[in-house]
Design a protein around this motif. Structure first.
Motif, PDB file in Angstrom:
ATOM      1  N   ALA A  46      -3.218  30.006  -7.079  1.00 55.82           N
ATOM      2  CA  ALA A  46      -2.259  31.077  -6.796  1.00 55.82           C
ATOM      3  C   ALA A  46      -1.378  31.336  -8.018  1.00 55.82           C
ATOM      4  O   ALA A  46      -0.849  30.410  -8.631  1.00 55.82           O
ATOM      5  N   VAL A  47      -1.248  32.617  -8.358  1.00 57.83           N
ATOM      6  CA  VAL A  47      -0.343  33.066  -9.428  1.00 57.83           C
ATOM      7  C   VAL A  47       0.585  34.128  -8.830  1.00 57.83           C
ATOM      8  O   VAL A  47       0.427  34.517  -7.674  1.00 57.83           O
ATOM      9  N   ALA A  48       1.532  34.619  -9.611  1.00 55.01           N
ATOM     10  CA  ALA A  48       2.551  35.536  -9.082  1.00 55.01           C
ATOM     11  C   ALA A  48       1.954  36.753  -8.384  1.00 55.01           C
ATOM     12  O   ALA A  48       2.457  37.194  -7.367  1.00 55.01           O
ATOM     13  N   ASN A  49       0.857  37.298  -8.899  1.00 53.36           N
ATOM     14  CA  ASN A  49       0.303  38.500  -8.273  1.00 53.36           C
ATOM     15  C   ASN A  49      -0.871  38.197  -7.340  1.00 53.36           C
ATOM     16  O   ASN A  49      -1.627  39.092  -6.978  1.00 53.36           O
ATOM     17  N   SER A  50      -1.014  36.945  -6.911  1.00 59.01           N
ATOM     18  CA  SER A  50      -2.033  36.610  -5.913  1.00 59.01           C
ATOM     19  C   SER A  50      -1.685  37.280  -4.593  1.00 59.01           C
ATOM     20  O   SER A  50      -0.526  37.398  -4.225  1.00 59.01           O
ATOM     21  N   SER A  51      -2.705  37.701  -3.879  1.00 55.63           N
ATOM     22  CA  SER A  51      -2.517  38.404  -2.607  1.00 55.63           C
ATOM     23  C   SER A  51      -1.918  37.492  -1.545  1.00 55.63           C
ATOM     24  O   SER A  51      -1.998  36.267  -1.639  1.00 55.63           O
TER      25      SER A  51
ATOM     26  N   PRO B 247       6.560  43.950 -10.057  1.00 56.66           N
ATOM     27  CA  PRO B 247       6.213  44.287 -11.437  1.00 56.66           C
ATOM     28  C   PRO B 247       4.990  43.511 -11.936  1.00 56.66           C
ATOM     29  O   PRO B 247       4.370  43.888 -12.904  1.00 56.66           O
ATOM     30  N   GLN B 248       4.620  42.425 -11.256  1.00 58.55           N
ATOM     31  CA  GLN B 248       3.449  41.651 -11.656  1.00 58.55           C
ATOM     32  C   GLN B 248       2.155  42.261 -11.127  1.00 58.55           C
ATOM     33  O   GLN B 248       1.075  41.897 -11.553  1.00 58.55           O
ATOM     34  N   GLN B 249       2.281  43.151 -10.145  1.00 57.83           N
ATOM     35  CA  GLN B 249       1.093  43.728  -9.512  1.00 57.83           C
ATOM     36  C   GLN B 249       0.402  44.663 -10.500  1.00 57.83           C
ATOM     37  O   GLN B 249       1.039  45.489 -11.124  1.00 57.83           O
ATOM     38  N   PRO B 250      -0.902  44.537 -10.656  1.00 61.40           N
ATOM     39  CA  PRO B 250      -1.606  45.497 -11.504  1.00 61.40           C
ATOM     40  C   PRO B 250      -1.395  46.904 -10.959  1.00 61.40           C
ATOM     41  O   PRO B 250      -1.133  47.093  -9.770  1.00 61.40           O
ATOM     42  N   ALA B 251      -1.514  47.903 -11.848  1.00 68.41           N
ATOM     43  CA  ALA B 251      -1.302  49.286 -11.426  1.00 68.41           C
ATOM     44  C   ALA B 251      -2.150  49.585 -10.208  1.00 68.41           C
ATOM     45  O   ALA B 251      -3.300  49.182 -10.123  1.00 68.41           O
ATOM     46  N   GLY B 252      -1.578  50.253  -9.269  1.00 65.22           N
ATOM     47  CA  GLY B 252      -2.293  50.566  -8.046  1.00 65.22           C
ATOM     48  C   GLY B 252      -1.527  51.591  -7.244  1.00 65.22           C
ATOM     49  O   GLY B 252      -0.522  52.130  -7.683  1.00 65.22           O
ATOM     50  N   THR B 253      -2.003  51.858  -6.070  1.00 67.97           N
ATOM     51  CA  THR B 253      -1.417  52.866  -5.208  1.00 67.97           C
ATOM     52  C   THR B 253      -1.057  52.240  -3.877  1.00 67.97           C
ATOM     53  O   THR B 253      -1.803  51.427  -3.346  1.00 67.97           O
ATOM     54  N   ILE B 254       0.100  52.632  -3.353  1.00 67.92           N
ATOM     55  CA  ILE B 254       0.508  52.196  -2.026  1.00 67.92           C
ATOM     56  C   ILE B 254       0.609  53.445  -1.159  1.00 67.92           C
ATOM     57  O   ILE B 254       1.208  54.449  -1.550  1.00 67.92           O
TER      58      ILE B 254
ATOM     59  N   PRO C 229       0.834  -1.206   0.000  1.00 68.18           N
ATOM     60  CA  PRO C 229       0.000   0.000   0.000  1.00 68.18           C
ATOM     61  C   PRO C 229       0.870   1.259   0.000  1.00 68.18           C
ATOM     62  O   PRO C 229       1.900   1.312   0.653  1.00 68.18           O
ATOM     63  N   LEU C 230       0.437   2.232  -0.749  1.00 65.97           N
ATOM     64  CA  LEU C 230       1.188   3.474  -0.908  1.00 65.97           C
ATOM     65  C   LEU C 230       0.247   4.639  -0.642  1.00 65.97           C
ATOM     66  O   LEU C 230      -0.847   4.712  -1.199  1.00 65.97           O
ATOM     67  N   ARG C 231       0.654   5.548   0.233  1.00 66.44           N
ATOM     68  CA  ARG C 231      -0.160   6.731   0.550  1.00 66.44           C
ATOM     69  C   ARG C 231       0.536   7.962  -0.022  1.00 66.44           C
ATOM     70  O   ARG C 231       1.745   8.122   0.092  1.00 66.44           O
ATOM     71  N   PHE C 232      -0.262   8.852  -0.611  1.00 62.61           N
ATOM     72  CA  PHE C 232       0.215  10.043  -1.308  1.00 62.61           C
ATOM     73  C   PHE C 232      -0.195  11.290  -0.538  1.00 62.61           C
ATOM     74  O   PHE C 232      -1.330  11.403  -0.083  1.00 62.61           O
ATOM     75  N   SER C 233       0.737  12.235  -0.349  1.00 62.13           N
ATOM     76  CA  SER C 233       0.411  13.523   0.264  1.00 62.13           C
ATOM     77  C   SER C 233       1.166  14.636  -0.452  1.00 62.13           C
ATOM     78  O   SER C 233       2.259  14.420  -0.981  1.00 62.13           O
ATOM     79  N   VAL C 234       0.562  15.811  -0.491  1.00 63.66           N
ATOM     80  CA  VAL C 234       1.182  16.983  -1.115  1.00 63.66           C
ATOM     81  C   VAL C 234       1.879  17.779  -0.020  1.00 63.66           C
ATOM     82  O   VAL C 234       1.286  18.067   1.025  1.00 63.66           O
ATOM     83  N   ASP C 235       3.140  18.121  -0.247  1.00 65.96           N
ATOM     84  CA  ASP C 235       3.909  18.899   0.720  1.00 65.96           C
ATOM     85  C   ASP C 235       3.494  20.370   0.642  1.00 65.96           C
ATOM     86  O   ASP C 235       3.261  20.895  -0.445  1.00 65.96           O
ATOM     87  N   SER C 236       3.414  21.027   1.781  1.00 64.27           N
ATOM     88  CA  SER C 236       3.101  22.454   1.798  1.00 64.27           C
ATOM     89  C   SER C 236       4.348  23.246   1.396  1.00 64.27           C
ATOM     90  O   SER C 236       5.474  22.759   1.519  1.00 64.27           O
ATOM     91  N   ALA C 237       4.126  24.458   0.876  1.00 64.73           N
ATOM     92  CA  ALA C 237       5.221  25.294   0.389  1.00 64.73           C
ATOM     93  C   ALA C 237       4.913  26.754   0.734  1.00 64.73           C
ATOM     94  O   ALA C 237       3.800  27.081   1.138  1.00 64.73           O
ATOM     95  N   SER C 238       5.904  27.612   0.541  1.00 61.91           N
ATOM     96  CA  SER C 238       5.687  29.043   0.748  1.00 61.91           C
ATOM     97  C   SER C 238       6.539  29.823  -0.237  1.00 61.91           C
ATOM     98  O   SER C 238       7.492  29.301  -0.811  1.00 61.91           O
ATOM     99  N   ARG C 239       6.146  31.051  -0.413  1.00 62.05           N
ATOM    100  CA  ARG C 239       6.903  31.976  -1.260  1.00 62.05           C
ATOM    101  C   ARG C 239       6.535  33.393  -0.863  1.00 62.05           C
ATOM    102  O   ARG C 239       5.599  33.628  -0.105  1.00 62.05           O
ATOM    103  N   VAL C 240       7.258  34.363  -1.416  1.00 62.73           N
ATOM    104  CA  VAL C 240       7.010  35.777  -1.149  1.00 62.73           C
ATOM    105  C   VAL C 240       6.078  36.315  -2.232  1.00 62.73           C
ATOM    106  O   VAL C 240       6.145  35.892  -3.393  1.00 62.73           O
ATOM    107  N   TYR C 241       5.230  37.254  -1.861  1.00 63.58           N
ATOM    108  CA  TYR C 241       4.333  37.909  -2.806  1.00 63.58           C
ATOM    109  C   TYR C 241       5.131  38.417  -4.004  1.00 63.58           C
ATOM    110  O   TYR C 241       6.191  39.005  -3.861  1.00 63.58           O
ATOM    111  N   GLY C 242       4.619  38.172  -5.201  1.00 67.04           N
ATOM    112  CA  GLY C 242       5.257  38.642  -6.428  1.00 67.04           C
ATOM    113  C   GLY C 242       6.195  37.631  -7.059  1.00 67.04           C
ATOM    114  O   GLY C 242       6.548  37.769  -8.216  1.00 67.04           O
ATOM    115  N   ALA C 243       6.620  36.627  -6.309  1.00 66.90           N
ATOM    116  CA  ALA C 243       7.516  35.602  -6.855  1.00 66.90           C
ATOM    117  C   ALA C 243       6.688  34.539  -7.571  1.00 66.90           C
ATOM    118  O   ALA C 243       5.490  34.400  -7.348  1.00 66.90           O
ATOM    119  N   ALA C 244       7.355  33.779  -8.413  1.00 63.20           N
ATOM    120  CA  ALA C 244       6.690  32.662  -9.084  1.00 63.20           C
ATOM    121  C   ALA C 244       6.433  31.546  -8.068  1.00 63.20           C
ATOM    122  O   ALA C 244       7.127  31.442  -7.055  1.00 63.20           O
TER     123      ALA C 244
END
Length: 186
Positions: free
Chosen positions: A87-92, A157-164, A43-58
């Motif tokens: 999730a894509v590069a410009n996801s919140s 640079p992936q962020q849609p035009a906006g104001t900070i 028997p073989l059990r499958f699991s997806v490992d969790s990951a992280s990244r910074v906003y704007g990165a791939a």
């Protein structure tokens, strides 16, 4: 001593077992019948490992864990895995599901039974660092420090035009303190 062609690393299948008995007394007639050894899939059990990244990165390359591998088999010898996330590069900033699907494939796939073909992990998107840099300035005592220029860097640079909007707080060498609100469009 019984013998078989099956070994610890044998593939799933049916193998002959020979008794190889030796008669030590003349009072008996020895009759030997071969037996069968059946090796079933592990028997073989499958699991997806969790990951992280910074906003704007791939998104990172997602990974999975296969629990129950035997005899030094590797995941690539046994299964193929595909992943899907919204999730894509410009996801919140936040937490996103990473869904994985595993299928048995490869040279050793027949030696396993997959208990679950789908699993989910998470991708955590952490805030990116925004650096604010102040230009050098000279002020006359009592003037409002609004003439001091502040620059934001590291905009995504992936962020849609906006104001900070951000606030800087100035303290002069004379001890006076002022706060100025800024708006920057990317």
């Amino acid at each position: 001593t019984p013998t078989s062609t099956a070994t610890l690393g044998s593939n799933v299948g049916v193998y002959q077992i020979s008794p190889n008995a030796v008669l030590l007394s003349g009072n008996y007639v020895l009759s030997q019948t071969d037996g069968k050894l059946t090796i079933s899939p592990a028997p073989l059990r499958f699991s997806v490992d969790s990951a992280s990244r910074v906003y704007g990165a791939a998104n990172p390359a997602f990974t999975a864990t296969l629990t129950g591998l035997k005899n030094g088999d590797s995941a690539r010898d046994v299964a193929g895995v595909s992943y899907q996330t919204d999730a894509v590069a410009n996801s919140s900033v936040g937490r996103y599901a990473v869904n994985g699907t595993a299928t048995l494939s490869g040279a050793k796939a027949g030696n396993y039974t997959l208990l679950n073909g789908t699993a989910s992990g998470f991708l955590t998107i952490d805030p990116a660092t925004l650096t604010i840099r102040l230009d050098a300035a000279t002020l006359v005592r009592g003037d409002t420090p609004s003439r001091v220029a502040a620059h934001g860097s590291d905009f995504n640079p992936q962020q849609p035009a906006g104001t900070i909007h951000y606030t800087t707080r100035y303290t002069s060498q004379y001890g006076s303190t002022d706060t100025v609100n800024h708006t920057r469009k990317n």
